[in-house]
Design a protein around this motif. Structure first.
Motif, PDB file in Angstrom:
ATOM      1  N   ASP A 178       0.803  -1.218   0.000  1.00  0.00           N
ATOM      2  CA  ASP A 178       0.000   0.000   0.000  1.00  0.00           C
ATOM      3  C   ASP A 178       0.842   1.276   0.000  1.00  0.00           C
ATOM      4  N   VAL A 179       2.152   1.158   0.241  1.00  0.00           N
ATOM      5  CA  VAL A 179       3.041   2.320   0.180  1.00  0.00           C
ATOM      6  C   VAL A 179       3.739   2.402  -1.178  1.00  0.00           C
ATOM      7  N   LEU A 180       4.210   1.255  -1.673  1.00  0.00           N
ATOM      8  CA  LEU A 180       4.941   1.197  -2.937  1.00  0.00           C
ATOM      9  C   LEU A 180       4.690  -0.169  -3.557  1.00  0.00           C
ATOM     10  N   SER A 181       4.435  -0.209  -4.875  1.00  0.00           N
ATOM     11  CA  SER A 181       4.114  -1.476  -5.528  1.00  0.00           C
ATOM     12  C   SER A 181       5.026  -1.723  -6.722  1.00  0.00           C
ATOM     13  N   ASP A 182       5.837  -2.784  -6.646  1.00  0.00           N
ATOM     14  CA  ASP A 182       6.711  -3.208  -7.747  1.00  0.00           C
ATOM     15  C   ASP A 182       7.480  -2.039  -8.353  1.00  0.00           C
ATOM     16  N   TYR A 183       8.092  -1.256  -7.491  1.00  0.00           N
ATOM     17  CA  TYR A 183       8.857  -0.104  -7.964  1.00  0.00           C
ATOM     18  C   TYR A 183      10.199  -0.582  -8.517  1.00  0.00           C
ATOM     19  N   PRO A 184      10.550  -0.225  -9.768  1.00  0.00           N
ATOM     20  CA  PRO A 184      11.802  -0.720 -10.357  1.00  0.00           C
ATOM     21  C   PRO A 184      13.030  -0.053  -9.751  1.00  0.00           C
ATOM     22  N   VAL A 185      14.035  -0.888  -9.440  1.00  0.00           N
ATOM     23  CA  VAL A 185      15.290  -0.412  -8.852  1.00  0.00           C
ATOM     24  C   VAL A 185      16.433  -1.068  -9.614  1.00  0.00           C
ATOM     25  N   SER A 186      17.437  -0.292  -9.979  1.00  0.00           N
ATOM     26  CA  SER A 186      18.551  -0.835 -10.756  1.00  0.00           C
ATOM     27  C   SER A 186      19.689  -1.336  -9.889  1.00  0.00           C
ATOM     28  N   THR A 188      21.138  -2.640  -5.689  1.00  0.00           N
ATOM     29  CA  THR A 188      20.727  -3.559  -4.617  1.00  0.00           C
ATOM     30  C   THR A 188      20.403  -2.812  -3.325  1.00  0.00           C
ATOM     31  N   CYS A 189      19.880  -1.620  -3.438  1.00  0.00           N
ATOM     32  CA  CYS A 189      19.439  -0.897  -2.255  1.00  0.00           C
ATOM     33  C   CYS A 189      18.335   0.075  -2.646  1.00  0.00           C
ATOM     34  N   TYR A 190      17.522   0.419  -1.650  1.00  0.00           N
ATOM     35  CA  TYR A 190      16.454   1.387  -1.899  1.00  0.00           C
ATOM     36  C   TYR A 190      16.229   2.181  -0.619  1.00  0.00           C
ATOM     37  N   THR A 191      16.060   3.496  -0.779  1.00  0.00           N
ATOM     38  CA  THR A 191      15.792   4.384   0.345  1.00  0.00           C
ATOM     39  C   THR A 191      14.408   4.995   0.194  1.00  0.00           C
ATOM     40  N   LEU A 192      13.601   4.806   1.201  1.00  0.00           N
ATOM     41  CA  LEU A 192      12.257   5.385   1.221  1.00  0.00           C
ATOM     42  C   LEU A 192      12.296   6.678   2.022  1.00  0.00           C
ATOM     43  N   LEU A 193      11.764   7.728   1.449  1.00  0.00           N
ATOM     44  CA  LEU A 193      11.703   9.021   2.109  1.00  0.00           C
ATOM     45  C   LEU A 193      10.300   9.264   2.657  1.00  0.00           C
ATOM     46  N   VAL A 227       9.224   3.918  12.331  1.00  0.00           N
ATOM     47  CA  VAL A 227       9.649   5.312  12.325  1.00  0.00           C
ATOM     48  C   VAL A 227       9.253   5.946  13.656  1.00  0.00           C
ATOM     49  N   ASP A 228      10.237   6.485  14.354  1.00  0.00           N
ATOM     50  CA  ASP A 228       9.997   7.169  15.629  1.00  0.00           C
ATOM     51  C   ASP A 228      10.777   8.475  15.617  1.00  0.00           C
ATOM     52  N   THR A 229      10.072   9.558  15.380  1.00  0.00           N
ATOM     53  CA  THR A 229      10.726  10.865  15.325  1.00  0.00           C
ATOM     54  C   THR A 229      10.352  11.742  16.513  1.00  0.00           C
ATOM     55  N   VAL A 230       9.678  11.151  17.499  1.00  0.00           N
ATOM     56  CA  VAL A 230       9.225  11.919  18.662  1.00  0.00           C
ATOM     57  C   VAL A 230      10.103  11.575  19.869  1.00  0.00           C
ATOM     58  N   SER A 231      10.603  12.590  20.541  1.00  0.00           N
ATOM     59  CA  SER A 231      11.476  12.388  21.700  1.00  0.00           C
ATOM     60  C   SER A 231      10.663  11.972  22.923  1.00  0.00           C
ATOM     61  N   PRO A 232      11.292  11.266  23.859  1.00  0.00           N
ATOM     62  CA  PRO A 232      10.602  10.954  25.118  1.00  0.00           C
ATOM     63  C   PRO A 232      10.394  12.222  25.939  1.00  0.00           C
ATOM     64  N   ASN A 233       9.531  12.134  26.923  1.00  0.00           N
ATOM     65  CA  ASN A 233       9.291  13.318  27.745  1.00  0.00           C
ATOM     66  C   ASN A 233      10.488  13.597  28.665  1.00  0.00           C
ATOM     67  N   VAL A 234      10.597  14.826  29.095  1.00  0.00           N
ATOM     68  CA  VAL A 234      11.720  15.261  29.922  1.00  0.00           C
ATOM     69  C   VAL A 234      11.554  14.712  31.337  1.00  0.00           C
ATOM     70  N   PRO A 235      12.593  14.076  31.897  1.00  0.00           N
ATOM     71  CA  PRO A 235      12.490  13.609  33.281  1.00  0.00           C
ATOM     72  C   PRO A 235      12.452  14.793  34.251  1.00  0.00           C
ATOM     73  N   ILE A 236      11.839  14.584  35.383  1.00  0.00           N
ATOM     74  CA  ILE A 236      11.763  15.615  36.427  1.00  0.00           C
ATOM     75  C   ILE A 236      12.713  15.221  37.556  1.00  0.00           C
ATOM     76  N   VAL A 237      13.696  16.104  37.827  1.00  0.00           N
ATOM     77  CA  VAL A 237      14.692  15.773  38.849  1.00  0.00           C
ATOM     78  C   VAL A 237      14.041  15.756  40.229  1.00  0.00           C
ATOM     79  N   SER A 238      14.533  14.853  41.054  1.00  0.00           N
ATOM     80  CA  SER A 238      13.974  14.693  42.400  1.00  0.00           C
ATOM     81  C   SER A 238      14.974  15.107  43.474  1.00  0.00           C
ATOM     82  N   LYS A 239      16.129  14.476  43.477  1.00  0.00           N
ATOM     83  CA  LYS A 239      17.152  14.829  44.460  1.00  0.00           C
ATOM     84  C   LYS A 239      18.527  14.567  43.878  1.00  0.00           C
ATOM     85  N   PRO A 240      19.534  15.295  44.390  1.00  0.00           N
ATOM     86  CA  PRO A 240      19.512  16.252  45.513  1.00  0.00           C
ATOM     87  C   PRO A 240      18.726  17.530  45.170  1.00  0.00           C
TER      88      PRO A 240
END
Length: 377
Positions: A178-186, A188-193, A227-240
């Motif tokens: 459903d993203v790409l179907s039988d796309y010709p490549v010359s 031995t590698c392919y990069t999807l953007l 694909v994960d382009t979202v950063s984790p949430n910021v930790p909240i410092v406790s101590k010291p």
């Protein structure tokens, strides 16, 4: 007297021109050979064409006998007559001669050889895909990337007639396109953007040989790329606490847990410096715990901060910077209680645990020390 005069008799004692042959090329993938025969005879003309097929020029071991075509057409297609008679990787020759209206035959001519390749190329095998291995996910193992770009690399396929290229299909589920179907490549590698965050992509790759035979899709639906382009949430410092004095050389640092909904949390990066802008880094360490007690710090004032990183390599922002002083004014120290714990480690040493209070702040910490002694008498 003659009763009439004939319209003339044309004498033809020369054979037709040797046929010039043009075939479909070096390779065929089906039991069909197309060829063009070009021959002429200026006297009585060409009335028939004879052909045969063999494994050597002029040979007829495939058809057995010469076939005649009563036609002036120069284009001939051989298909049903070759059914079940061709063998993989064998070279075949079409031999042709023509006949004039007076029955004269031309010299025989043969094509330059046609090789039968009816087998698909070898299956391609992926040797690498971009990203970091995330682990076994349902239904397949998954790698994760922290960008919208992902790359598949595979081994070259092999085939008798060579490889003309590859075709890649990509979907959001194993086996789909459903993203790409039988796309010709010359290559031995392919990069999807332009991948989308929190989507997992699966690729199928097949090779195409020199005559158009295609291999089966490699069921790699053995791998997916998240694909994960979202950063984790910021930790909240406790101590010291900010500006707190610590009397142990291994203070306790702690913070809240960070969450990453896409690839999950990988670790925390804690950084300690003797200057507030962190231009001089005393400690930089990646840890998986939210509580660190094993970082040795000499007597000094420090600033510290922490951030989290997910398995795609995305970092959160730094948490708020805090400062601390290791080993403040020792004159402010006092025993918090009149009791301590003594544990013998042998005949010449003991471990003592005692509660120490900072008089200026009323904070209490347990300290552990080893006391050595010598038994006399």
């Amino acid at each position: 007297d003659y009763s009439g005069i004939s319209n003339g008799i044309k004498v033809d004692i020369t054979p037709p021109v040797t046929p010039q042959l043009v075939d479909t090329g070096l390779w065929i993938k089906s039991e069909q050979i197309d060829f063009v025969s070009i021959s002429s005879d200026p006297e009585s003309g060409i009335v028939s064409l004879q052909y045969t097929v063999g494994t050597v020029p002029g040979g007829s071991d495939i058809l057995g006998i010469w076939q005649s075509v009563l036609t002036s057409s120069t284009t001939i297609t051989l298909s049903s007559i070759l059914s079940n008679k061709l063998t993989y990787a064998t070279t075949y020759y079409v031999s042709v001669r023509t006949k004039t209206g007076t029955g004269l035959e031309s010299e025989l001519n043969s094509t330059d050889g046609i090789i039968y390749d009816n087998l698909a190329p070898s299956v391609t095998v992926p040797v690498s895909i971009s990203g970091t291995y995330l682990g076994q996910h349902q239904p397949l193992p998954v790698f994760v990337v922290g960008t919208t770009t992902m790359t598949w690399v595979w081994t070259p396929s092999q085939d008798l007639s060579g490889i003309s290229g590859y075709k890649i299909s990509i979907g959001l589920n194993p086996g789909t396109n459903d993203v790409l179907s039988d796309y010709p490549v010359s290559t031995t590698c392919y990069t999807l953007l332009n991948g989308q965050n929190n989507k997992t992509y699966y690729a199928k790759i097949k090779a195409v040989d020199g005559v158009g035979n295609a291999s089966i899709d490699y069921n790699q639906a053995l791998f997916g790329i998240l694909v994960d382009t979202v950063s984790p949430n910021v930790p909240i410092v406790s101590k010291p606490n900010d500006g707190e004095r610590k009397y142990l050389l291994t203070p306790n640092f702690s913070w809240s847990q960070s969450i990453d909904a896409e690839s999950g949390l990988d670790n925390y990066n804690i950084m300690i410096s003797t200057v507030p802008d962190f231009s001089v880094v005393t400690v930089s360490s990646n840890v998986i715990s939210q509580n660190v007690t094993d970082m040795y710090l000499a007597y000094n004032k420090y600033w510290w901060r922490v951030r989290s990183k997910d398995k795609a390599g995305n970092y959160s922002d730094w948490a708020n910077v805090r400062s601390l002083i290791v080993n403040g004014n020792v004159n402010n120290l006092a025993l918090a209680s009149s009791t301590s714990t003594l544990k013998s480690t042998g005949f010449d040493a003991a471990i003592i645990t005692a509660a120490i209070q900072d008089i200026s702040s009323n904070r209490v910490e347990n300290i552990v020390c080893v006391v050595t002694f010598t038994v006399t008498g």
